[in-house]
Scaffold this active site. Sequence first.
Site, PDB file in Angstrom:
ATOM      1  N   ASP A  23       0.842  -1.198   0.000  1.00 52.41           N
ATOM      2  CA  ASP A  23       0.000   0.000   0.000  1.00 52.41           C
ATOM      3  C   ASP A  23       0.872   1.241   0.000  1.00 52.41           C
ATOM      4  O   ASP A  23       1.980   1.235   0.535  1.00 52.41           O
ATOM      5  CB  ASP A  23      -0.977  -0.013   1.178  1.00 52.41           C
ATOM      6  CG  ASP A  23      -0.294  -0.041   2.537  1.00 52.41           C
ATOM      7  OD1 ASP A  23       0.051   1.036   3.056  1.00 52.41           O
ATOM      8  OD2 ASP A  23      -0.115  -1.151   3.084  1.00 52.41           O
ATOM      9  N   GLU A 114      -7.262   4.318  12.522  1.00 50.21           N
ATOM     10  CA  GLU A 114      -6.120   4.402  13.426  1.00 50.21           C
ATOM     11  C   GLU A 114      -6.090   5.787  14.049  1.00 50.21           C
ATOM     12  O   GLU A 114      -6.905   6.643  13.732  1.00 50.21           O
ATOM     13  CB  GLU A 114      -4.816   4.106  12.682  1.00 50.21           C
ATOM     14  CG  GLU A 114      -4.552   5.012  11.495  1.00 50.21           C
ATOM     15  CD  GLU A 114      -3.270   4.636  10.756  1.00 50.21           C
ATOM     16  OE1 GLU A 114      -2.193   4.710  11.390  1.00 50.21           O
ATOM     17  OE2 GLU A 114      -3.350   4.264   9.567  1.00 50.21           O
TER      18      GLU A 114
END
Length: 223
Positions: A23, A114
Amino acid sequence: MKSTIAAILALAATAQATVQGFDISHYQSSVNYAGAYAAGARFVIIKATEGTTYTDPSFSTHYTGATNAGLIRGGYHFAHPGETTGAAQADYFITHGGGWSGDGITLPGMLDLESEGGATCWGLSTSAMVAWIKAFSDRYHSQTGRYPMLYTNPSWWTSCTGNSNAFVSTNPLVLARYASAPGTIPGGWPYQTIWQNSDSYAYGGDSDIFNGSLDNLRKLATG
């Protein structure tokens, strides 16, 4: 659609094979997509948006490069829970590259959950966080026909959702854990669909491992 997701995840869980991926975001200004493909990578997840005001300036370049290299690809959205509604952020994500089409090379969008700075749980209670994630997930599903993948780590999921198991039957888990094994899976998921196992990948970004065969990966992209 729930049965489709369940079937895909079941296939991934029983398969011995794995598929390398990675990613990326604008922090990776230069990515060797062809090199990654030649080394065995077959998918990449690309940052598209944050909140309802930010679009990653490298998204289009990365998306085109990944496509040209033959990689299965998809976008991800860095969540800002509570700043605006989950539905509003899903709409923003879809409008700015995070949508899905059943072409066999597009992954369902990923919601990146997150902390950022001092906002450990973004000021939300565990119940409010679960409701926010559900609002994002439901809007994404209503607009695309797919539920988004959920990216998280065990500590954040436990602290910020109370280790909720509300998404087990709908949303594939992308587990962040930099170690030699995935370890304990949070949230009642029996296994991860994708494991982010390192924050360093030779051809750019973070290393991701799909839990299944290439055929399973293609099924995830197909719907």
